[in-house]
Design a protein around this motif. Structure first.
Motif, mmCIF file in Angstrom:
data_model
loop_
_atom_site.group_PDB
_atom_site.id
_atom_site.type_symbol
_atom_site.label_atom_id
_atom_site.label_comp_id
_atom_site.label_asym_id
_atom_site.label_seq_id
_atom_site.Cartn_x
_atom_site.Cartn_y
_atom_site.Cartn_z
ATOM 1 N N ARG A 74 -3.002 -17.749 51.386
ATOM 2 C CA ARG A 74 -1.851 -16.979 51.880
ATOM 3 C C ARG A 74 -2.266 -15.579 52.338
ATOM 4 N NH1 ARG A 74 0.985 -19.729 47.583
ATOM 5 N NH2 ARG A 74 0.662 -17.942 46.189
ATOM 6 N N LEU A 75 -3.273 -15.023 51.692
ATOM 7 C CA LEU A 75 -3.753 -13.698 52.115
ATOM 8 C C LEU A 75 -4.399 -13.780 53.497
ATOM 9 C CD1 LEU A 75 -4.097 -10.726 51.368
ATOM 10 C CD2 LEU A 75 -6.311 -11.328 50.340
ATOM 11 N N ILE A 76 -5.152 -14.832 53.745
ATOM 12 C CA ILE A 76 -5.739 -15.035 55.078
ATOM 13 C C ILE A 76 -4.621 -15.184 56.114
ATOM 14 C CG2 ILE A 76 -7.139 -16.585 56.514
ATOM 15 C CD1 ILE A 76 -8.652 -17.309 53.859
ATOM 16 N N GLN A 77 -3.588 -15.952 55.769
ATOM 17 C CA GLN A 77 -2.446 -16.099 56.673
ATOM 18 C C GLN A 77 -1.758 -14.758 56.926
ATOM 19 O OE1 GLN A 77 -0.068 -19.039 54.619
ATOM 20 N NE2 GLN A 77 -1.106 -20.771 55.603
ATOM 21 N N TYR A 78 -1.632 -13.953 55.879
ATOM 22 C CA TYR A 78 -1.006 -12.632 56.033
ATOM 23 C C TYR A 78 -1.823 -11.766 56.985
ATOM 24 C CZ TYR A 78 0.917 -8.044 54.873
ATOM 25 O OH TYR A 78 1.492 -6.800 54.946
#
Length: 320
Positions: A42-46
């Motif tokens: 999710r951090l990569i997506q953010y």
């Protein structure tokens, strides 16, 4: 997912367009922040939603699962993945490529690098792997190939091989981690490589965490270098992503983000490949690190100044 558009540039003579910032993904792994697969993904997506379309990983990081998770919410054709391996034979190169394709669940890798190449001699010694990657490139399984390096001689070697598209060298204002010269030596050779059309994305702009106390100056130094296309920086939280985006756009960190980041408890870690040379012990004026059972170990006297890392020949000491 609504995506902010950061300015992108072509990586040298390749047709790969990357954001100025590259997500350095070692920091989310069990080696450092130890985020769960979902948290890291999710951090990569953010970061992607904020305009960062470029991620750097490596086989040794063992974090393909994070990126695979992230790809569920990202347009694959709009996202650039660079990975690295230590292959030096055709079979090793084949295994590394097949592993990356399988674990990332993708049909191609944008950039495949040979990890930590030192000079024209090491590239020669790894050329069987390069030949395999060139064939994989012809088949559409790889878009560009190159090397990562901690040495000026490594970048010079790339200038001697037309078939190498990309180089990933250490660049930071203090020259921390450059094993065979100064930061000026590194800047001179990457300028030559840049002018030849090589794609260049830097690593360690904060010197493995040791320049965090001078983060604005260190970040702005690398961002001002006109002959790199992008640079990878480790990010472990949304606040760090936002901080780096702010630095990219304004050169400064907003006060609210500064306060949040100050609260993060940092620590010094020593990688398993420490050779126990003792340089760090001799450097430390606080008696904050010692050699125990063949490895450097920080103790309660460590003040996280990072001076020890400047004299580590293996660049295995980091502040996270």
């Amino acid at each position: 997912m609504e995506v902010v558009k950061l300015k992108r540039t072509k990586l040298g003579n390749t047709d790969i367009e990357v954001s100025r910032l590259c997500f350095g993904s070692l920091t989310i792994t069990p080696f450092q922040a130890n985020l769960s697969i979902e948290e890291g993904g999710r951090l990569i997506q953010y970061a992607y939603s904020k305009g960062i379309n470029f991620i750097d990983t490596a086989e040794i990081y063992d974090n393909y699962e994070y990126i695979k998770y992230a790809l569920q919410g990202i347009k694959r054709e709009d996202f650039v993945i660079a990975t690295k391996c230590y292959a030096y034979t055709k079979e090793m190169a084949k295994q590394s490529l097949e592993l990356a394709l399988k674990e990332l669940d993708t049909d191609y890798i944008d950039i495949f690098l040979l990890h930590e190449q030192e000079s024209i001699h090491t590239i020669r010694g790894h050329y069987e792997a390069i030949e395999y990657f060139l064939k994989a490139k012809d088949m559409g399984k790889i878009r560009a190939i190159g090397i990562s390096t901690h040495r000026v001689e490594g970048v010079y070697a790339v200038t001697q091989y037309d078939e190498l598209d990309v180089v990933h060298p250490i660049i930071n204002m203090a020259g921390i981690g450059i094993q065979d010269g100064s930061i000026q030596d590194m800047l001179n050779i990457i300028k030559k490589a840049y002018n030849m059309g090589k794609g260049i994305y830097g690593m360690k702009p904060l010197g493995g965490g040791h320049l965090i106390g001078e983060v604005e100056e260190a970040f702005n130094f690398v961002n001002s270098v006109p002959y790199i296309h992008s640079f990878a920086i480790g990010m472990q939280s949304k606040e760090e992503v936002d901080c780096n985006i702010a630095l990219l756009k304004t050169g400064k960190i907003p006060n609210d983000l500064k306060e949040k980041l100050k609260k993060k408890k940092r620590r010094l870690i020593v990688a398993d490949y420490c050779i126990a040379c003792g340089n760090c012990v001799k450097t430390c004026k606080q008696n904050g690190i010692e050699i125990i059972d063949g490895k450097a170990i920080p103790n309660e006297n460590c003040i996280l100044c990072g001076y020890c890392a400047r004299n580590c020949p293996e660049f295995c000491i980091k502040v996270i």
